[in-house]
Design an enzyme around this catalytic site. Structure first.
Site, PDB file in Angstrom:
ATOM      1  N   LYS A  47       2.269  -3.226   7.511  1.00  0.00           N
ATOM      2  CA  LYS A  47       2.478  -3.462   6.070  1.00  0.00           C
ATOM      3  C   LYS A  47       3.937  -3.134   5.698  1.00  0.00           C
ATOM      4  O   LYS A  47       4.545  -3.833   4.884  1.00  0.00           O
ATOM      5  CB  LYS A  47       1.515  -2.610   5.242  1.00  0.00           C
ATOM      6  CG  LYS A  47       0.046  -3.007   5.342  1.00  0.00           C
ATOM      7  CD  LYS A  47      -0.282  -4.385   4.792  1.00  0.00           C
ATOM      8  CE  LYS A  47      -0.190  -4.487   3.298  1.00  0.00           C
ATOM      9  NZ  LYS A  47      -0.648  -5.829   2.800  1.00  0.00           N
ATOM     10  N   TYR A  97      -1.574  -0.101  11.283  1.00  0.00           N
ATOM     11  CA  TYR A  97      -1.792  -0.830  10.015  1.00  0.00           C
ATOM     12  C   TYR A  97      -0.601  -0.620   9.079  1.00  0.00           C
ATOM     13  O   TYR A  97      -0.008  -1.594   8.578  1.00  0.00           O
ATOM     14  CB  TYR A  97      -3.084  -0.357   9.341  1.00  0.00           C
ATOM     15  CG  TYR A  97      -3.150  -0.717   7.869  1.00  0.00           C
ATOM     16  CD1 TYR A  97      -3.321  -2.034   7.458  1.00  0.00           C
ATOM     17  CD2 TYR A  97      -3.017   0.272   6.866  1.00  0.00           C
ATOM     18  CE1 TYR A  97      -3.356  -2.368   6.094  1.00  0.00           C
ATOM     19  CE2 TYR A  97      -3.061  -0.053   5.524  1.00  0.00           C
ATOM     20  CZ  TYR A  97      -3.226  -1.374   5.137  1.00  0.00           C
ATOM     21  OH  TYR A  97      -3.248  -1.707   3.799  1.00  0.00           O
ATOM     22  N   THR A 123       0.819  -1.213   0.000  1.00  0.00           N
ATOM     23  CA  THR A 123       0.000   0.000   0.000  1.00  0.00           C
ATOM     24  C   THR A 123       0.854   1.266   0.000  1.00  0.00           C
ATOM     25  O   THR A 123       1.976   1.256   0.544  1.00  0.00           O
ATOM     26  CB  THR A 123      -0.894  -0.012   1.264  1.00  0.00           C
ATOM     27  OG1 THR A 123      -1.441   1.288   1.459  1.00  0.00           O
ATOM     28  CG2 THR A 123      -0.124  -0.390   2.533  1.00  0.00           C
ATOM     29  N   ASP A 124       0.291   2.344  -0.533  1.00  0.00           N
ATOM     30  CA  ASP A 124       1.006   3.634  -0.487  1.00  0.00           C
ATOM     31  C   ASP A 124       1.134   4.150   0.946  1.00  0.00           C
ATOM     32  O   ASP A 124       1.947   5.036   1.223  1.00  0.00           O
ATOM     33  CB  ASP A 124       0.310   4.670  -1.378  1.00  0.00           C
ATOM     34  CG  ASP A 124      -1.142   4.955  -1.028  1.00  0.00           C
ATOM     35  OD1 ASP A 124      -1.665   4.358  -0.066  1.00  0.00           O
ATOM     36  OD2 ASP A 124      -1.766   5.785  -1.727  1.00  0.00           O
ATOM     37  N   GLU A 125       0.329   3.593   1.878  1.00  0.00           N
ATOM     38  CA  GLU A 125       0.379   4.092   3.267  1.00  0.00           C
ATOM     39  C   GLU A 125       1.736   3.863   3.920  1.00  0.00           C
ATOM     40  O   GLU A 125       2.058   4.508   4.914  1.00  0.00           O
ATOM     41  CB  GLU A 125      -0.721   3.448   4.126  1.00  0.00           C
ATOM     42  CG  GLU A 125      -2.092   3.780   3.616  1.00  0.00           C
ATOM     43  CD  GLU A 125      -3.166   3.856   4.685  1.00  0.00           C
ATOM     44  OE1 GLU A 125      -2.848   3.813   5.878  1.00  0.00           O
ATOM     45  OE2 GLU A 125      -4.339   3.963   4.292  1.00  0.00           O
TER      46      GLU A 125
HETATM   47  P1  NAD Z   1     -10.107  -6.811   3.033  1.00  0.00           P
HETATM   48  O1  NAD Z   1     -10.051  -6.482   4.476  1.00  0.00           O
HETATM   49  O2  NAD Z   1     -11.339  -6.509   2.256  1.00  0.00           O
HETATM   50  O3  NAD Z   1      -9.795  -8.362   2.803  1.00  0.00           O
HETATM   51  C1  NAD Z   1      -8.792  -9.023   3.520  1.00  0.00           C
HETATM   52  C2  NAD Z   1      -9.037 -10.524   3.349  1.00  0.00           C
HETATM   53  O4  NAD Z   1      -7.981 -11.223   4.036  1.00  0.00           O
HETATM   54  C3  NAD Z   1     -10.354 -11.017   3.947  1.00  0.00           C
HETATM   55  O5  NAD Z   1     -10.995 -11.883   3.049  1.00  0.00           O
HETATM   56  C4  NAD Z   1      -9.939 -11.763   5.213  1.00  0.00           C
HETATM   57  O6  NAD Z   1     -10.812 -12.822   5.567  1.00  0.00           O
HETATM   58  C5  NAD Z   1      -8.569 -12.270   4.813  1.00  0.00           C
HETATM   59  N1  NAD Z   1      -7.696 -12.519   5.972  1.00  0.00           N
HETATM   60  C6  NAD Z   1      -7.471 -11.698   7.032  1.00  0.00           C
HETATM   61  N2  NAD Z   1      -6.624 -12.294   7.902  1.00  0.00           N
HETATM   62  C7  NAD Z   1      -6.291 -13.496   7.356  1.00  0.00           C
HETATM   63  C8  NAD Z   1      -5.443 -14.560   7.784  1.00  0.00           C
HETATM   64  N3  NAD Z   1      -4.766 -14.492   8.931  1.00  0.00           N
HETATM   65  N4  NAD Z   1      -5.329 -15.643   6.977  1.00  0.00           N
HETATM   66  C9  NAD Z   1      -6.021 -15.720   5.807  1.00  0.00           C
HETATM   67  N5  NAD Z   1      -6.856 -14.764   5.389  1.00  0.00           N
HETATM   68  C10 NAD Z   1      -6.977 -13.648   6.150  1.00  0.00           C
HETATM   69  O7  NAD Z   1      -8.840  -6.071   2.392  1.00  0.00           O
HETATM   70  P2  NAD Z   1      -8.653  -5.434   0.947  1.00  0.00           P
HETATM   71  O8  NAD Z   1      -9.072  -4.032   0.980  1.00  0.00           O
HETATM   72  O9  NAD Z   1      -9.188  -6.354  -0.064  1.00  0.00           O
HETATM   73  O10 NAD Z   1      -7.053  -5.436   0.857  1.00  0.00           O
HETATM   74  C11 NAD Z   1      -6.352  -6.552   0.368  1.00  0.00           C
HETATM   75  C12 NAD Z   1      -4.869  -6.278   0.398  1.00  0.00           C
HETATM   76  O11 NAD Z   1      -4.573  -5.125  -0.395  1.00  0.00           O
HETATM   77  C13 NAD Z   1      -4.321  -5.958   1.791  1.00  0.00           C
HETATM   78  O12 NAD Z   1      -3.069  -6.572   1.919  1.00  0.00           O
HETATM   79  C14 NAD Z   1      -4.194  -4.438   1.809  1.00  0.00           C
HETATM   80  O13 NAD Z   1      -3.159  -4.050   2.675  1.00  0.00           O
HETATM   81  C15 NAD Z   1      -3.864  -4.161   0.374  1.00  0.00           C
HETATM   82  N6  NAD Z   1      -4.271  -2.853  -0.150  1.00  0.00           N
HETATM   83  C16 NAD Z   1      -5.566  -2.425   0.009  1.00  0.00           C
HETATM   84  C17 NAD Z   1      -5.954  -1.205  -0.545  1.00  0.00           C
HETATM   85  C18 NAD Z   1      -7.378  -0.692  -0.430  1.00  0.00           C
HETATM   86  O14 NAD Z   1      -7.651   0.442  -0.793  1.00  0.00           O
HETATM   87  N7  NAD Z   1      -8.333  -1.487   0.047  1.00  0.00           N
HETATM   88  C19 NAD Z   1      -5.022  -0.423  -1.242  1.00  0.00           C
HETATM   89  C20 NAD Z   1      -3.700  -0.898  -1.360  1.00  0.00           C
HETATM   90  C21 NAD Z   1      -3.350  -2.112  -0.822  1.00  0.00           C
HETATM   91  O1  DAU Z   2      -4.060   4.063   0.666  1.00  0.00           O
HETATM   92  C1  DAU Z   2      -4.315   2.689   0.621  1.00  0.00           C
HETATM   93  C2  DAU Z   2      -5.096   2.270   1.832  1.00  0.00           C
HETATM   94  O2  DAU Z   2      -6.420   2.760   1.631  1.00  0.00           O
HETATM   95  C3  DAU Z   2      -5.116   0.771   2.066  1.00  0.00           C
HETATM   96  O3  DAU Z   2      -3.814   0.349   2.361  1.00  0.00           O
HETATM   97  C4  DAU Z   2      -6.045   0.416   3.239  1.00  0.00           C
HETATM   98  O4  DAU Z   2      -6.140  -0.999   3.375  1.00  0.00           O
HETATM   99  C5  DAU Z   2      -7.421   0.971   2.931  1.00  0.00           C
HETATM  100  O5  DAU Z   2      -8.289   0.755   4.027  1.00  0.00           O
HETATM  101  C6  DAU Z   2      -7.332   2.470   2.648  1.00  0.00           C
HETATM  102  O6  DAU Z   2      -6.967   3.188   3.869  1.00  0.00           O
HETATM  103  P1  DAU Z   2      -7.649   4.575   4.243  1.00  0.00           P
HETATM  104  O7  DAU Z   2      -7.494   4.821   5.678  1.00  0.00           O
HETATM  105  O8  DAU Z   2      -7.184   5.648   3.314  1.00  0.00           O
HETATM  106  O9  DAU Z   2      -9.174   4.202   3.849  1.00  0.00           O
HETATM  107  P2  DAU Z   2     -10.571   4.555   4.545  1.00  0.00           P
HETATM  108  O10 DAU Z   2     -11.622   4.203   3.543  1.00  0.00           O
HETATM  109  O11 DAU Z   2     -10.666   3.977   5.902  1.00  0.00           O
HETATM  110  O12 DAU Z   2     -10.503   6.132   4.674  1.00  0.00           O
HETATM  111  C7  DAU Z   2     -10.337   6.972   3.536  1.00  0.00           C
HETATM  112  C8  DAU Z   2     -10.283   8.403   4.037  1.00  0.00           C
HETATM  113  O13 DAU Z   2     -11.594   8.764   4.524  1.00  0.00           O
HETATM  114  C9  DAU Z   2      -9.344   8.605   5.201  1.00  0.00           C
HETATM  115  O14 DAU Z   2      -8.713   9.866   5.068  1.00  0.00           O
HETATM  116  C10 DAU Z   2     -10.255   8.589   6.431  1.00  0.00           C
HETATM  117  C11 DAU Z   2     -11.555   9.152   5.898  1.00  0.00           C
HETATM  118  N1  DAU Z   2     -12.792   8.641   6.531  1.00  0.00           N
HETATM  119  C12 DAU Z   2     -12.967   7.287   6.605  1.00  0.00           C
HETATM  120  C13 DAU Z   2     -14.088   6.745   7.174  1.00  0.00           C
HETATM  121  C14 DAU Z   2     -14.272   5.266   7.284  1.00  0.00           C
HETATM  122  C15 DAU Z   2     -13.788   9.508   6.984  1.00  0.00           C
HETATM  123  O15 DAU Z   2     -13.628  10.750   6.873  1.00  0.00           O
HETATM  124  N2  DAU Z   2     -14.889   8.975   7.542  1.00  0.00           N
HETATM  125  C16 DAU Z   2     -15.099   7.650   7.682  1.00  0.00           C
HETATM  126  O16 DAU Z   2     -16.150   7.217   8.252  1.00  0.00           O
END
Ligand code: NAD
Ligand code: DAU
Length: 353
Positions: A165, A161, A136-138
């Site tokens: 990562k 988090y 992730t970019d985070e």
């Molecule tokens: P998500 O939370 O929707 O899904 C995570 C999945 O992993 C779930 O199905 C959960 O059951 C499974 N899981 C959790 N713990 C586990 C374990 N111990 N063993 C096996 N399975 C397990 O997450 P997502 O948003 O789909 O993100 C997927 C990946 O992409 C993550 O690694 C996250 O860091 C990365 N990522 C997410 C975003 C985003 O915007 N959502 C952006 C960049 C990178």
């Molecule tokens: O940047 C990549 C990341 O994006 C991934 O690595 C993470 O897994 C994914 O959850 C996401 O993280 P963020 O913290 O950016 O996502 P989230 O949707 O939780 O929040 C997006 C932005 O919105 C953040 O600045 C917090 C804000 N927010 C979020 C929620 C849930 C609000 O203002 N109100 C809310 O209720």
């Protein structure tokens, strides 16, 4: 040539989209999908592929050595794509331990078992294998008002988090440097699209809007995130697997930076004009900010564009309509994931905030 993928976390948001993407894109493929089915894992995300002979689902924890070893012994795995993670920043602030366990120790377990399964000699591996860590970019931390994250931006995570990562990324890199394990790391910006659990900004706001509930914006709402439609992320991951140079990191993003409150207002506008004329910006409620909240993320995707020819295909204006449309057509999915423990989560996270 036929490839066998071990996809972890394939019942979550991006993982399930990736499974759908692979099955559409590759005729000749076998996918072993390993997911623990935490609160974020959902077999409904896989309903349409459960009978597909090219997809095998195994419920297991990536930290479980025996269960994962059995998979490597049972299938000729060529690629490991590690999506499995605890992914929500707000949950990591309340309960960091599980983030270290799954995101760090789980990744380390996968690295050890992939290395053992693929090793043919000292520092040599079966041809064609690769470990891809979905990051992730985070991990780069807070950008400040100018510039973009490149692959050489120093890691500076702020939340539990992103710390977990970043730690996982460093282990992956170390396995490349020390043991020459073939691998890549991708670092993507914020994804949105179908099957995203409504703890994240976009599906939470869509769900609340459709139910006439308050829209909780953290702080002033001017934090900037760089949004990418999930199918474009899936395409990037598959390209990195096929064509990425081993050992390299690839940033993934589509130069689509938006302040959070702008995202919320665009959801309101779409719902107001197409579904419910009573929905308005009066639903927005500014609430106490997230602790340690990074102000701005923005990806420089030049490397993946120049080296691999990746380009995003879905512009935000189209992607957000597709996404809201999907949630409207899948109200049952939303009802199922928001019943039970979600209500408790919402109460704990937002009541009195
Ligand atoms: P998500 O939370 O929707 O899904 C995570 C999945 O992993 C779930 O199905 C959960 O059951 C499974 N899981 C959790 N713990 C586990 C374990 N111990 N063993 C096996 N399975 C397990 O997450 P997502 O948003 O789909 O993100 C997927 C990946 O992409 C993550 O690694 C996250 O860091 C990365 N990522 C997410 C975003 C985003 O915007 N959502 C952006 C960049 C990178
Ligand atoms: O940047 C990549 C990341 O994006 C991934 O690595 C993470 O897994 C994914 O959850 C996401 O993280 P963020 O913290 O950016 O996502 P989230 O949707 O939780 O929040 C997006 C932005 O919105 C953040 O600045 C917090 C804000 N927010 C979020 C929620 C849930 C609000 O203002 N109100 C809310 O209720």
């Amino acid at each position: 040539m036929s490839k066998t993928y071990l996809v972890t976390g394939g019942a979550g948001f991006i993982g399930s989209n990736f499974i759908h993407y692979l099955l559409e894109k590759h005729e000749d493929i076998l996918i072993v999908n390993v997911d623990k089915l935490t609160y974020a894992g959902n077999l409904e995300n896989l309903a349409s592929v459960m009978d597909d002979k090219r997809h095998v689902f195994v419920q297991a924890d990536i930290c479980d050595k025996e269960a994962i070893e059995k998979i490597f012994l049972s299938y000729p795995i060529d690629y490991v794509v590690n999506f499995a993670a605890e992914s929500h920043v707000d949950r990591s602030i309340k309960d960091p331990d599980v983030f270290a366990r799954t995101n760090v120790m789980g990744t380390l377990n996968l690295l050890n078992l992939a290395k053992a399964a693929w090793q043919t000699g000292d520092d040599t591996y079966r041809p064609g294998v690769k470990f891809l860590q979905v990051s992730t970019d985070e991990v780069y931390g807070d950008l400040g008002p100018e510039g973009f994250f490149t692959e050489t931006t120093p890691l500076d995570p702020h939340s539990p988090y992103s710390a977990s990562k970043a730690a996982a990324d460093l282990f992956v890199q170390a396995y490349g440097d020390t043991y020459r394990l073939p691998l890549n790391i991708t670092r993507c910006s914020n994804n949105y699209g179908p099957y995203q659990f409504p703890e994240k900004l976009i599906p939470l706001m869509i769900n609340n809007c459709l139910n006439g509930k308050e829209l909780p914006v953290y702080g002033d709402g001017m934090q900037v995130r760089d949004w990418l439609y999930v199918a474009d992320h899936c395409k990037a991951i598959d390209m990195v697997l096929q064509k990425g140079t081993s050992g390299e990191v690839y940033n993934v993003g589509g130069h689509n930076e938006r302040p959070n409150v702008f995202i919320v207002k665009s959801i309101i506008e779409y719902v107001r004009t197409t579904i419910d004329p009573t929905v308005s910006e009066a639903l927005i409620r500014h609430v106490v900010d997230r602790k340690g909240h990074d102000r701005r993320y923005g990806i420089d995707p030049q490397k993946i564009r120049d080296k691999l020819g990746w380009e995003p295909e879905i512009m935000f204006e189209d992607g957000i309509k597709l996404t809201i449309g999907w949630y409207l057509e899948n109200r049952k999915w939303m009802e199922h994931v928001t019943s039970g423990s979600y209500q408790k989560y919402y109460e704990q996270m937002y009541a009195g905030r």
